[in-house]
Design a protein around this motif. Structure first.
Motif, PDB file in Angstrom:
ATOM      1  N   CYS A   1      39.334  47.094  25.619  1.00  6.84           N
ATOM      2  CA  CYS A   1      39.850  45.858  26.213  1.00  6.84           C
ATOM      3  C   CYS A   1      41.125  46.193  26.988  1.00  6.84           C
ATOM      4  O   CYS A   1      41.991  46.914  26.482  1.00  6.84           O
ATOM      5  N   ALA A   2      41.226  45.659  28.200  1.00  3.85           N
ATOM      6  CA  ALA A   2      42.379  45.974  29.046  1.00  3.85           C
ATOM      7  C   ALA A   2      42.454  44.959  30.179  1.00  3.85           C
ATOM      8  O   ALA A   2      41.464  44.265  30.474  1.00  3.85           O
ATOM      9  N   PRO A   3      43.606  44.861  30.849  1.00  2.79           N
ATOM     10  CA  PRO A   3      43.680  44.023  32.047  1.00  2.79           C
ATOM     11  C   PRO A   3      42.604  44.412  33.049  1.00  2.79           C
ATOM     12  O   PRO A   3      42.162  45.575  33.094  1.00  2.79           O
ATOM     13  N   LYS A   4      42.177  43.461  33.864  1.00  4.15           N
ATOM     14  CA  LYS A   4      41.002  43.621  34.723  1.00  4.15           C
ATOM     15  C   LYS A   4      41.039  44.890  35.573  1.00  4.15           C
ATOM     16  O   LYS A   4      40.039  45.615  35.667  1.00  4.15           O
ATOM     17  N   GLU A   5      42.156  45.185  36.219  1.00  2.00           N
ATOM     18  CA  GLU A   5      42.198  46.341  37.120  1.00  2.00           C
ATOM     19  C   GLU A   5      41.969  47.651  36.364  1.00  2.00           C
ATOM     20  O   GLU A   5      41.242  48.534  36.838  1.00  2.00           O
ATOM     21  N   ILE A   6      42.557  47.772  35.172  1.00  2.00           N
ATOM     22  CA  ILE A   6      42.358  48.967  34.362  1.00  2.00           C
ATOM     23  C   ILE A   6      40.926  49.003  33.840  1.00  2.00           C
ATOM     24  O   ILE A   6      40.271  50.055  33.837  1.00  2.00           O
TER      25      ILE A   6
END
Length: 385
Positions: free
Chosen positions: A247-252
């Motif tokens: 799970c990570a921010p969208k860009e990552i």
């Protein structure tokens, strides 16, 4: 053929854990406290869901990100249990175990020459995965004096202009240490002030005994700087199903997804369906396993201290990390002789980094009878030194 082997593949060491496990397999009457794997069988309702899925023909590819039903159920679980809120549509990937999640997380953010700080003692794959991505692993020692928690001052000392990310694993393999909110807050300040990314491996998050797990991404402003890794292997006794998640921010997440698409495509469909069933109906079985681990921990750690191997009480995972300093042997010497002379397999702490020297990793993921027998053999070995 040596000329055809890449420099990076040639230079990384083989797993120190597997060395002792493989040696133990060649011997008879060995009690193995070496491999970090639950001794419980996967709960039957999970197995049944997997079997039924195969019978119904669920044997094809899934979406690259994983089954949408699983991602949605996981998003609800993370929000309810840890106050972690991720979009199942563009901030989550179902991976082939946490091992793949770690690999694609590192490759998604690390450029050649970037330094990656690693809180050690740490799981043996972190530094090699960084090196394979062209990065430079930089250990940050977590000491027994700090209860094997990450000390912010020691972290600051290791940061340079080349530092790109920090990898942490709490509850920790091999020490069983945890980080409470008050421990994570100064780390969050450093990560933010020094412009780092955080990779937080939380695969043992369900296995805590006194204090509930605090997800790193929920602390201060870490949410947008954190890649959270977790999975089903440890809490649900599903190691062979190979289901983890990132799970990570969208860009990552999008960057990691591209690597996932090329090297893995998707996690096994049957495993994903089993994981969904775990979230739906295996809470009681999971709670029962954790209660048994707590009983084993209490008796085994007390036994280690009784026979002269000083051991702090691990607050998470299923590992004890006793010291052998008082024996006059190094951790490697102790482990090798204990295996050959008393048929008990443990892992030298030094394979997890310099902070693990003069310690042993003992997995109490075996029956209480086996733990009692192992303690007896260890006591005999110590008395004979």
């Amino acid at each position: 053929m040596r000329n055809f082997v890449s420099d990076r593949a040639r230079d990384i060491p083989p797993s120190g854990i597997r060395k002792f496990f493989d040696l133990a397999l060649t011997m008879s009457d060995v009690i193995s406290l070496g491999v970090g794997e639950p001794d419980f069988r996967t709960p039957w309702n999970i197995c049944e869901a997997g079997i039924y899925s195969v019978e119904q023909g669920a044997t094809s590819y899934t979406p690259n990100r994983g089954l949408q039903t699983l991602r949605r159920a996981l998003a609800i679980h993370l929000a309810n249990r840890y106050q972690l809120r991720y979009s199942p549509d563009d901030e989550m990937i179902i991976t082939t175990g946490v091992s793949e999640g770690l690999d694609i997380a590192i490759r998604a953010i690390v450029n050649p020459g970037d330094e990656v700080l690693i809180a050690e003692p740490s799981y043996v794959s972190y530094a090699p995965c960084v090196a394979l991505a062209g990065g430079i692993p930089v250990p940050v020692e977590c000491t027994e004096q700090d209860h094997f928690r990450l000390n912010p001052d020691k972290l600051q000392e290791k940061i340079t202009p080349k530092s790109k990310a920090l990898i942490v694993n709490f509850p920790n393999n091999p020490t069983g240490a945890i980080m409470r909110k008050e421990d994570l807050e100064p780390i969050a300040d450093i990560v933010t002030d020094r412009d780092l990314m955080l990779i937080s491996d939380e695969v043992y998050s369900e296995l805590t005994y006194e204090s509930p797990h605090v997800a790193a991404a929920t602390v201060k402003d870490l949410r947008e700087r954190t890649i959270t890794l977790n999975g089903f292997s440890k809490a649900y006794a599903m190691t062979g199903w190979r289901i983890g998640y990132l799970c990570a921010p969208k860009e990552i997440c999008d960057a990691a997804l591209k690597i996932h698409q090329y090297v893995m495509l998707c996690a096994p469909a049957m495993g994903q369906i089993g994981a969904l069933e775990a979230l739906r109906s295996a809470e009681d079985e999971k709670t029962s396993m954790i209660s048994e681990y707590r009983l084993r921990r209490n008796s085994f750690v007390a036994g280690l201290n009784r026979i002269g191997l000083s051991c702090h009480v691990p607050e998470g995972a299923f590992y004890a990390f006793p010291s052998v300093k008082g024996t006059g042997l190094s951790d490697v010497e102790f482990a090798e002789r204990l295996l050959r002379e008393q048929r008990v397999a443990v892992v030298p702490g030094s394979v997890f980094g310099a902070g693990g020297e003069y310690h042993l990793r003992c997995a109490y993921a075996v029956s209480r009878d086996e733990l009692t027998e192992a303690l007896g053999r260890m006591e005999s070995f110590i008395n004979g030194l």
